[in-house]
Design a protein around this motif. Sequence first.
Motif, PDB file in Angstrom:
ATOM      1  N   MET A 604      -2.629   3.279  -4.657  1.00 46.00           N
ATOM      2  CA  MET A 604      -2.179   4.495  -3.996  1.00 46.00           C
ATOM      3  C   MET A 604      -0.780   4.923  -4.454  1.00 46.00           C
ATOM      4  SD  MET A 604      -3.211   6.888  -2.117  1.00 46.00           S
ATOM      5  CE  MET A 604      -4.502   6.501  -0.943  1.00 46.00           C
ATOM      6  N   GLY A 605       0.136   3.988  -4.577  1.00 44.91           N
ATOM      7  CA  GLY A 605       1.502   4.321  -5.019  1.00 44.91           C
ATOM      8  C   GLY A 605       1.514   4.972  -6.393  1.00 44.91           C
ATOM      9  N   PRO A 606       0.911   4.321  -7.424  1.00 45.37           N
ATOM     10  CA  PRO A 606       0.848   4.951  -8.750  1.00 45.37           C
ATOM     11  C   PRO A 606       0.134   6.308  -8.737  1.00 45.37           C
ATOM     12  CG  PRO A 606       0.324   2.623  -8.915  1.00 45.37           C
ATOM     13  CD  PRO A 606       0.443   2.926  -7.456  1.00 45.37           C
ATOM     14  N   LEU A 607      -0.884   6.466  -7.879  1.00 47.45           N
ATOM     15  CA  LEU A 607      -1.601   7.747  -7.815  1.00 47.45           C
ATOM     16  C   LEU A 607      -0.692   8.852  -7.281  1.00 47.45           C
ATOM     17  CD1 LEU A 607      -5.188   6.879  -6.498  1.00 47.45           C
ATOM     18  CD2 LEU A 607      -4.559   7.684  -8.780  1.00 47.45           C
ATOM     19  N   VAL A 608       0.080   8.542  -6.248  1.00 51.55           N
ATOM     20  CA  VAL A 608       1.006   9.538  -5.695  1.00 51.55           C
ATOM     21  C   VAL A 608       2.012   9.953  -6.765  1.00 51.55           C
ATOM     22  CG1 VAL A 608       2.849   9.904  -3.997  1.00 51.55           C
ATOM     23  CG2 VAL A 608       0.719   8.762  -3.312  1.00 51.55           C
ATOM     24  N   ASP A 609       2.520   8.989  -7.522  1.00 53.45           N
ATOM     25  CA  ASP A 609       3.460   9.296  -8.598  1.00 53.45           C
ATOM     26  C   ASP A 609       2.792  10.161  -9.672  1.00 53.45           C
ATOM     27  OD1 ASP A 609       6.050   8.792 -10.086  1.00 53.45           O
ATOM     28  OD2 ASP A 609       4.594   8.004 -11.528  1.00 53.45           O
ATOM     29  N   LEU A 610       1.529   9.819 -10.036  1.00 52.59           N
ATOM     30  CA  LEU A 610       0.805  10.596 -11.050  1.00 52.59           C
ATOM     31  C   LEU A 610       0.549  12.013 -10.554  1.00 52.59           C
ATOM     32  CD1 LEU A 610      -0.676  10.666 -13.779  1.00 52.59           C
ATOM     33  CD2 LEU A 610      -2.708   9.763 -12.635  1.00 52.59           C
ATOM     34  N   ALA A 611       0.224  12.163  -9.275  1.00 52.62           N
ATOM     35  CA  ALA A 611      -0.032  13.492  -8.704  1.00 52.62           C
ATOM     36  C   ALA A 611       1.221  14.363  -8.727  1.00 52.62           C
ATOM     37  CB  ALA A 611      -0.548  13.359  -7.273  1.00 52.62           C
ATOM     38  N   GLN A 612       2.395  13.716  -8.730  1.00 48.88           N
ATOM     39  CA  GLN A 612       3.652  14.477  -8.728  1.00 48.88           C
ATOM     40  C   GLN A 612       4.220  14.672 -10.135  1.00 48.88           C
ATOM     41  OE1 GLN A 612       6.015  12.020  -6.163  1.00 48.88           O
ATOM     42  NE2 GLN A 612       5.212  12.931  -4.274  1.00 48.88           N
ATOM     43  N   ASN A 613       4.047  13.669 -11.006  1.00 49.23           N
ATOM     44  CA  ASN A 613       4.758  13.684 -12.290  1.00 49.23           C
ATOM     45  C   ASN A 613       3.858  13.622 -13.523  1.00 49.23           C
ATOM     46  OD1 ASN A 613       7.304  13.497 -10.892  1.00 49.23           O
ATOM     47  ND2 ASN A 613       6.811  11.353 -10.505  1.00 49.23           N
ATOM     48  N   GLY A 614       2.536  13.601 -13.338  1.00 51.02           N
ATOM     49  CA  GLY A 614       1.647  13.452 -14.491  1.00 51.02           C
ATOM     50  C   GLY A 614       1.396  14.753 -15.221  1.00 51.02           C
ATOM     51  N   LYS A 619      -2.612  15.115 -12.811  1.00 53.65           N
ATOM     52  CA  LYS A 619      -2.332  15.461 -11.414  1.00 53.65           C
ATOM     53  C   LYS A 619      -3.622  15.754 -10.654  1.00 53.65           C
ATOM     54  CE  LYS A 619       2.281  17.439 -12.224  1.00 53.65           C
ATOM     55  NZ  LYS A 619       3.058  18.693 -12.323  1.00 53.65           N
ATOM     56  N   ARG A 620      -4.521  16.513 -11.308  1.00 46.57           N
ATOM     57  CA  ARG A 620      -5.772  16.871 -10.625  1.00 46.57           C
ATOM     58  C   ARG A 620      -6.644  15.635 -10.372  1.00 46.57           C
ATOM     59  NH1 ARG A 620      -5.256  21.369 -14.039  1.00 46.57           N
ATOM     60  NH2 ARG A 620      -6.633  20.520 -15.631  1.00 46.57           N
ATOM     61  N   LYS A 621      -6.734  14.755 -11.377  1.00 44.07           N
ATOM     62  CA  LYS A 621      -7.531  13.536 -11.204  1.00 44.07           C
ATOM     63  C   LYS A 621      -6.926  12.648 -10.112  1.00 44.07           C
ATOM     64  CE  LYS A 621     -10.565  14.364 -14.446  1.00 44.07           C
ATOM     65  NZ  LYS A 621     -11.938  14.744 -14.072  1.00 44.07           N
ATOM     66  N   ALA A 622      -5.600  12.535 -10.115  1.00 41.88           N
ATOM     67  CA  ALA A 622      -4.925  11.717  -9.098  1.00 41.88           C
ATOM     68  C   ALA A 622      -5.181  12.283  -7.704  1.00 41.88           C
ATOM     69  CB  ALA A 622      -3.423  11.661  -9.389  1.00 41.88           C
ATOM     70  N   GLN A 623      -5.119  13.622  -7.580  1.00 45.78           N
ATOM     71  CA  GLN A 623      -5.344  14.255  -6.288  1.00 45.78           C
ATOM     72  C   GLN A 623      -6.760  13.989  -5.789  1.00 45.78           C
ATOM     73  OE1 GLN A 623      -2.650  15.683  -4.737  1.00 45.78           O
ATOM     74  NE2 GLN A 623      -4.038  15.530  -2.985  1.00 45.78           N
ATOM     75  N   GLN A 624      -7.738  14.058  -6.714  1.00 49.43           N
ATOM     76  CA  GLN A 624      -9.131  13.764  -6.333  1.00 49.43           C
ATOM     77  C   GLN A 624      -9.251  12.336  -5.800  1.00 49.43           C
ATOM     78  OE1 GLN A 624     -11.886  14.585  -9.560  1.00 49.43           O
ATOM     79  NE2 GLN A 624     -10.889  16.518 -10.008  1.00 49.43           N
ATOM     80  N   LEU A 625      -8.611  11.391  -6.500  1.00 51.16           N
ATOM     81  CA  LEU A 625      -8.680   9.988  -6.082  1.00 51.16           C
ATOM     82  C   LEU A 625      -7.971   9.767  -4.749  1.00 51.16           C
ATOM     83  CD1 LEU A 625      -8.152   8.198  -9.500  1.00 51.16           C
ATOM     84  CD2 LEU A 625     -10.126   7.879  -7.998  1.00 51.16           C
ATOM     85  N   ILE A 626      -6.824  10.427  -4.564  1.00 46.76           N
ATOM     86  CA  ILE A 626      -6.080  10.277  -3.300  1.00 46.76           C
ATOM     87  C   ILE A 626      -6.927  10.777  -2.134  1.00 46.76           C
ATOM     88  CG2 ILE A 626      -4.102  11.168  -1.992  1.00 46.76           C
ATOM     89  CD1 ILE A 626      -2.521  11.094  -4.681  1.00 46.76           C
ATOM     90  N   GLU A 627      -7.597  11.926  -2.349  1.00 44.92           N
ATOM     91  CA  GLU A 627      -8.447  12.476  -1.274  1.00 44.92           C
ATOM     92  C   GLU A 627      -9.596  11.520  -0.945  1.00 44.92           C
ATOM     93  OE1 GLU A 627      -9.612  16.295  -2.713  1.00 44.92           O
ATOM     94  OE2 GLU A 627      -7.595  17.145  -2.526  1.00 44.92           O
TER      95      GLU A 627
END
Length: 665
Positions: A604-614, A619-627
Amino acid sequence: MEEEKGAVVQSLIDTVNEIASISDYRVTVKKQYCNLARRLKLLTPMFEEIRESKEPIPEETAKALVLLKQALDSAKELLKFGSEGSKIYLVLEREQIMKKYHDVTTQLEQALSGISYENLDISDEVKEQVELVHAQFRRAKGRVDPPDVELYEDLLSLYNKSKDAAIDPAVLRRSSEKLQLKGIADLTQESIALHEMVAATGGDPEENIEKMSMLLKKIKDFVQTENPNMDTPASERSHPPNGSGQASANGNHKAPVIPDDFRCPISLELMKDPVIVSTGQTYERACIEKWLEAGHTTCPKTQQALNGTALTPNFVLRSLIAQWCEANGIEPPKRPSSSRCNKTSSAYSPAERTKIEILLHKLTSGSPEDQRSAAGEIRLLAKRNADNRVAIAEAGAIPLLVGLLSTPDSRIQEHAVTALLNLSICEDNKGSIISAGAVPGIVHVLKKGSMEARENAAATLFSLSVVDENKVTIGSSGAIPPLVTLLSEGTQRGKKDAATALFNLCIYQGNKGKAVRAGVVPTLMRLLTEPGGGMVDEALAILAILASHPEGKAAIGSAEAVSVLVEVIGNGSPRNRENAAAVLVHLCAGDQKYLAEAQELGVMGPLVDLAQNGTDRGKRKAQQLIERMSRFVGQQKQAQAQTETQSQVQTQQPQPSSISNPADK
């Protein structure tokens, strides 16, 4: 320094001229983009006066002009997309589009701020004009025109509806009118724009682009239902093909009308082999070749002067024509094989032709020494320049080289396959190589040749597979298993050649299963974790394509990939983080086991970072995974709460007595 100044200033003028030639901006961005293009055109007089000036440019201003060139390049790409890009994408991704617009505006304003106008040898009028443009850019930085909220909400409702859900016709009508998607030409142009966005992803389209394509299909179906004769010439509407006014009443089948964009502007026939000329217009290859052979130097449609006679295959349009034919029950047009490029054989000197003929004679001599030396020389000639590739192919070398692929002499074999690789750089030679039956021979070299020959065979297959229909031919020839073997045991260069070939072949859905069954996933996982990590980029790119295939997803899951993917999402390069997230999205779709594993590994931590800085895709893939992760965690908590509630209820209920009944003893 004077030459360098002249080159920079001329490149600025050329870029602004290119921007000036862009027109017809999409309605949703028309105002902002027209304003941007208009302002940039006003900079041309300053560039022209600097070019004519004899005074040296101050160093700070020279640096600012270089930054301005970079900003103009960014503006040109933005404006091109605003003119040619998907209308649906421009509405649904408005926030992202406007961010890019403001980024470009800021970049231009900062570059203009670095120019010392008072130290430049330019007239007062031009100076005032540029300062006015600069002030407009400063004011435009924070300004946003209000979007068409109704259009956005209409498209969003269509975008989020399932394929079979009922749709309000009023919403479809409003959307098609506001987007100006009311005729077959408009719909085809929008389809091409979306198809090019898919092509830009390397065949692994984002979920949002796939959904936009489905949205376009809904609009297209509605428009065609509302107006079944759209874009049909009046003569065809008043006189049905069978000559009877009762055709539709009697249920007779009416031939579908060929969209204008699919017809050659010269012959007006459905194009079989569409090619693009330097003006950007597309023609049937045979028709435009005849036009050029007749001595014409202009574009038949626009009458603009042609910069050259190069013809670039229009793969996107060819694919769309094939799709349209399939949808309308028509046999797709077969592309005629051709070995022609930019230069005809008559354009070569007698000495050049004689030299090539001598080499071809040696290839057929039966002497291994002659064949070896001739194949080696042809290999070098074909590597040297494009004209040589045309001349060698036209002289008939390709079938002779194909015949040498099965020779037991490893050196001849190596020269022959490398010569074919160099010849395949010429786009039209690709068809000739395939037509000559080269693929089985190249696969033979890939299996049995020396390491260098195997590497060059893999590179040749990659070059040939650039043409979409060749992906099918190569995949069905047995090429994929030896490519996987080379990926596993080759040198570093061999592994990269095999990886690029496999990546390109696996863009075609039918080849993904073949690659998985050939054992590519364990090999890719090994490359991801081997010391040195020289193949991480390639391995993740291929996994991202394979993960969308059911067999690929199953194989990646069996390879215990989640821990590696989580590690890359946390510590990889931007591109690798994006691809690792893409693989994990496919893996976790409908399978909570992998969600649970990723959660336990702290994704979850790396995904939040990717959603903000990738990257944008990351960002879109990270957001899908976070959801998905959030839903999963919520479901876990809900299940746990239900379990606890049930446990409490059971505790509160009267328990059966533990005292035994005397009668039971």
